[in-house]
Design a protein around this motif. Structure first.
Motif, short mmCIF file in Angstrom:
data_model
loop_
_atom_site.label_atom_id
_atom_site.label_comp_id
_atom_site.label_asym_id
_atom_site.label_seq_id
_atom_site.Cartn_x
_atom_site.Cartn_y
_atom_site.Cartn_z
N ASN A 1 0.83 -1.21 0.00
CA ASN A 1 0.00 0.00 0.00
C ASN A 1 0.87 1.26 0.00
O ASN A 1 0.63 2.20 0.76
CB ASN A 1 -0.94 0.00 1.21
CG ASN A 1 -2.08 -0.98 1.07
OD1 ASN A 1 -3.08 -0.71 0.41
ND2 ASN A 1 -1.92 -2.16 1.68
N ASN A 2 1.91 1.23 -0.84
CA ASN A 2 2.81 2.39 -1.02
C ASN A 2 3.47 2.85 0.28
O ASN A 2 3.77 4.03 0.45
CB ASN A 2 2.03 3.57 -1.64
CG ASN A 2 1.47 3.23 -3.00
OD1 ASN A 2 2.17 2.66 -3.83
ND2 ASN A 2 0.20 3.54 -3.22
N GLY A 3 3.70 1.90 1.20
CA GLY A 3 4.39 2.22 2.44
C GLY A 3 3.51 2.76 3.54
O GLY A 3 3.98 2.99 4.67
N GLU A 4 2.23 2.97 3.27
CA GLU A 4 1.31 3.53 4.27
C GLU A 4 1.08 2.54 5.41
O GLU A 4 0.68 1.39 5.19
CB GLU A 4 -0.03 3.87 3.62
CG GLU A 4 0.02 5.03 2.65
CD GLU A 4 -0.25 6.36 3.33
OE1 GLU A 4 -0.66 6.37 4.51
OE2 GLU A 4 -0.06 7.40 2.67
N LEU A 5 1.33 3.00 6.65
CA LEU A 5 1.02 2.17 7.81
C LEU A 5 -0.49 1.99 7.91
O LEU A 5 -1.25 2.95 7.77
CB LEU A 5 1.57 2.82 9.08
CG LEU A 5 3.09 3.02 9.14
CD1 LEU A 5 3.46 3.77 10.41
CD2 LEU A 5 3.83 1.69 9.07
N GLN A 6 -0.91 0.75 8.20
CA GLN A 6 -2.33 0.45 8.29
C GLN A 6 -2.83 0.58 9.73
O GLN A 6 -2.07 0.46 10.70
CB GLN A 6 -2.59 -0.97 7.77
CG GLN A 6 -2.09 -1.19 6.34
CD GLN A 6 -2.77 -0.26 5.34
OE1 GLN A 6 -3.98 -0.36 5.11
NE2 GLN A 6 -2.00 0.65 4.74
N ALA A 7 -4.12 0.82 9.88
CA ALA A 7 -4.71 1.17 11.18
C ALA A 7 -4.51 0.08 12.24
O ALA A 7 -4.12 0.37 13.37
CB ALA A 7 -6.19 1.48 11.01
N ILE A 8 -4.80 -1.15 11.88
CA ILE A 8 -4.73 -2.23 12.88
C ILE A 8 -3.30 -2.46 13.35
O ILE A 8 -3.05 -2.53 14.57
CB ILE A 8 -5.37 -3.52 12.33
CG1 ILE A 8 -6.89 -3.31 12.15
CG2 ILE A 8 -5.10 -4.70 13.26
CD1 ILE A 8 -7.61 -4.48 11.50
N PRO A 9 -2.31 -2.57 12.44
CA PRO A 9 -0.92 -2.72 12.92
C PRO A 9 -0.45 -1.53 13.76
O PRO A 9 0.27 -1.72 14.75
CB PRO A 9 -0.11 -2.83 11.62
CG PRO A 9 -1.07 -3.34 10.62
CD PRO A 9 -2.39 -2.74 10.98
N MET A 10 -0.87 -0.31 13.40
CA MET A 10 -0.50 0.86 14.20
C MET A 10 -1.07 0.77 15.60
O MET A 10 -0.40 1.13 16.58
CB MET A 10 -0.97 2.14 13.51
CG MET A 10 -0.03 2.66 12.44
SD MET A 10 -0.29 4.40 12.05
CE MET A 10 -1.87 4.34 11.20
N GLN A 11 -2.30 0.28 15.70
CA GLN A 11 -2.92 0.16 17.03
C GLN A 11 -2.21 -0.90 17.87
O GLN A 11 -2.00 -0.71 19.07
CB GLN A 11 -4.40 -0.18 16.90
CG GLN A 11 -5.16 -0.15 18.23
CD GLN A 11 -5.11 1.20 18.91
OE1 GLN A 11 -5.33 2.24 18.27
NE2 GLN A 11 -4.81 1.22 20.21
N ARG A 12 -1.81 -2.00 17.23
CA ARG A 12 -1.04 -3.02 17.96
C ARG A 12 0.24 -2.43 18.52
O ARG A 12 0.61 -2.68 19.68
CB ARG A 12 -0.71 -4.20 17.04
CG ARG A 12 -1.86 -5.09 16.66
CD ARG A 12 -1.37 -6.42 16.13
NE ARG A 12 -0.54 -6.30 14.96
CZ ARG A 12 -0.93 -6.51 13.70
NH1 ARG A 12 -2.19 -6.85 13.47
NH2 ARG A 12 -0.10 -6.40 12.68
N ALA A 13 0.94 -1.67 17.68
CA ALA A 13 2.20 -1.06 18.11
C ALA A 13 1.96 -0.06 19.24
O ALA A 13 2.72 -0.01 20.22
CB ALA A 13 2.88 -0.37 16.93
N PHE A 14 0.90 0.73 19.13
CA PHE A 14 0.59 1.71 20.18
C PHE A 14 0.30 1.00 21.50
O PHE A 14 0.79 1.43 22.57
CB PHE A 14 -0.62 2.55 19.77
CG PHE A 14 -1.05 3.54 20.81
CD1 PHE A 14 -0.45 4.79 20.89
CD2 PHE A 14 -2.02 3.21 21.75
CE1 PHE A 14 -0.82 5.70 21.88
CE2 PHE A 14 -2.41 4.11 22.73
CZ PHE A 14 -1.81 5.35 22.79
N ASP A 15 -0.47 -0.07 21.45
CA ASP A 15 -0.82 -0.81 22.67
C ASP A 15 0.43 -1.40 23.33
O ASP A 15 0.56 -1.37 24.57
CB ASP A 15 -1.82 -1.92 22.35
CG ASP A 15 -3.19 -1.39 21.96
OD1 ASP A 15 -3.48 -0.21 22.28
OD2 ASP A 15 -3.96 -2.15 21.35
N ALA A 16 1.35 -1.92 22.51
CA ALA A 16 2.59 -2.47 23.07
C ALA A 16 3.42 -1.36 23.71
O ALA A 16 3.96 -1.54 24.82
CB ALA A 16 3.40 -3.16 21.97
#
Length: 489
Positions: A47-62
């Protein structure tokens, strides 16, 4: 620098946090470590390098939990770096701002060359000294390389090669030929120096080395500084690339790496075709340790002082209560070695290991007096982490395990035979350490005896009676039957 420091590394595949505690100026140890495989870059490369919502939320929670853990350890500083996934993401600022606003955590996105430098200075400072070596750190989104010679780092480069990147762009569609073409094009940028040793950093390399270690029934359970030859490496990675999931499991590859191990292994296979490497060494340290060392050694050009070892100093700081006795024991062991090494046919290279075994011998007493040797042995096997080969560690630990009481057991020498010197050498070094301990049985303020060696006889001359030493020596067996110790008043 703060006594306790947390370092967080946000990678494409995992986020990791380590907490280090200083025990003196340059000495430190790992207090805590945590990891979460959040794979923040999931579906980004398609997706042209765009961070996706679900992976970003996982990273934020960690990261939320990491911050809480760091606070529980009362850390005074937190260093947080992000690598390829955020570096390449057009929407990275969205994630960075959210973390800063809600978690009060500042993320520093580092350039690829800086990432390569951090990994390399960790290897240069915390592995045994290397000549003409290339460090390689295969991440999820990028691969970093650097040239290491002695303690110097140069030619740092970052390539857009990573396990997750290759998986999503090529392996998910089974375009292996496309992957090879892409890898080979990227590898045109690697340094041209004569490379003899490949130093592997990161999860892909550690997974391969760990599997090789398990397959070979390697006697020491330590991945950092694990060494082997190119042929072993080539043969194993060929098997990985040809295996299905059942085959990977049989090769001791963990299931959570099944989807990314082949892209990383293919990078290594293509690299080997370009370089005439003969030796492989595994690094248990990388970017996180490099970030910490750059802070710790910022006024020392990112290098420890000459002849300084942080692991030795940590053990002394934390576990040796009588430094004066430790130094006396080390000094005496070197004196005995210098007097008798030729007679005992012991190579000079073992002098330093004998001296370190003597210096660290008292460490186990801080845990339990009556099982001092056992605890010193365990401390050295585990905590003598940085700057030593596995052969060094095994010999130093073995000497302390059998010190004072008896010579090393045949079963122990057989178990560790690939890491220890010849049995005769091991036994004679053990005897010299035991003799050093015995001669200091009376714990003098200053060494109160002189030593003279001639024709197989060690003369110990002292105004003191050395009664305890004489009694203890009666129980000590020397592997060299003609060697004698005579006390003179």
């Amino acid at each position: 620098m703060a006594k306790r420091v947390a370092v967080i590394d946000i990678g494409s595949n995992s986020v990791r946090m380590v907490i280090y505690e200083k025990t003196s100026r340059f000495a430190f140890h790992l207090l805590y470590e945590e990891k979460s495989k959040v794979r923040i870059s999931e579906n980004a490369y398609s997706n042209n390098g765009e961070l996706q919502a679900i992976p970003m939320q996982r990273a934020f929670d960690a990261l939320h939990d990491f911050v809480q853990i760091a606070e529980s350890f009362q850390t005074r500083k937190t260093l947080c770096v992000a690598t390829s996934a955020l570096r390449d993401a057009p929407n990275r600022q969205e994630f960075i701002n959210k973390v800063k606003h809600k978690l009060k955590l500042n993320i520093k996105v580092i350039a690829g060359e800086k990432e390569a430098y951090y990994g390399a200075i960790a290897c240069a400072n915390l592995l045994p000294k290397q000549q003409n070596a290339l460090s390689i750190d295969i991440g999820g989104g990028s691969t970093e390389l650097a040239y290491i010679n002695d303690k110097s780092v140069s030619d740092t480069i970052s390539l857009k090669l990573g396990t997750v990147r290759l998986k999503e762009l090529y392996f998910d569609t089974n375009d292996i030929d496309g992957a090879i073409k892409y890898i080979d094009e990227q590898l045109k940028n690697i340094p041209n120096e004569k490379i003899e040793t490949l130093i592997g950093i990161g999860g892909t390399f550690r997974a391969i080395s760990n599997a090789i270690m398990l397959q070979s029934c390697y006697p020491l359970n330590k991945i950092h500084a694990f060494e082997y030859k190119r042929k072993v490496f080539e043969k194993f990675i060929d098997k990985v690339l040809k295996s299905d999931e059942k085959g990977l499991s049989a090769l001791y590859i963990e299931s959570n790496r099944f989807d990314v191990i082949k892209p990383g292994t293919l990078i290594l296979q293509r690299l080997l075709k370009k370089l005439n490497i003969t030796n492989i060494i595994t690094s248990g340290v990388g970017v996180r340790e490099g970030v910490y060392l750059a802070d710790l050694l910022r006024n020392a050009k990112d290098k420890f002082p000459h002849n300084y070892n942080t692991s030795v100093k940590y053990i002394l700081d934390a576990h040796v209560q009588d430094i004066h006795f430790s130094n006396q024991l080390s000094l005496l062991s070197k004196k005995l070695f210098d007097l008798t090494a030729e007679y005992f046919e012991i190579e000079k290279e073992y002098r330093t290991n004998l001296s370190l075994a003597a210096k660290l011998y008292p460490a186990g007493r801080s845990i339990h007096f009556y099982s001092q040797n056992k605890h010193t042995y365990y401390l050295i096997q585990t905590a003598l982490e940085y700057g030593f080969t596995h052969k060094d560690i095994t010999l130093i630990a073995t000497l302390t395990r059998y010190a004072k009481n008896k010579l090393p057991a045949e079963a122990h020498l057989d178990k560790y035979k690939e890491l220890l010197p010849a049995k005769q050498t091991s036994k004679r070094l053990s005897y010299l350490l035991s003799l050093s301990i015995i001669l200091l049985s009376h714990r003098p303020r200053n060494i109160d005896f002189d030593l003279h060696f001639e024709n197989g006889v060690l003369h110990v001359k002292s105004k003191s009676s050395l009664y305890l030493a004489k009694e203890a020596l009666k129980k000590l067996h020397c592997e060299h039957e003609e060697f004698q110790v005579i006390f003179n008043s």
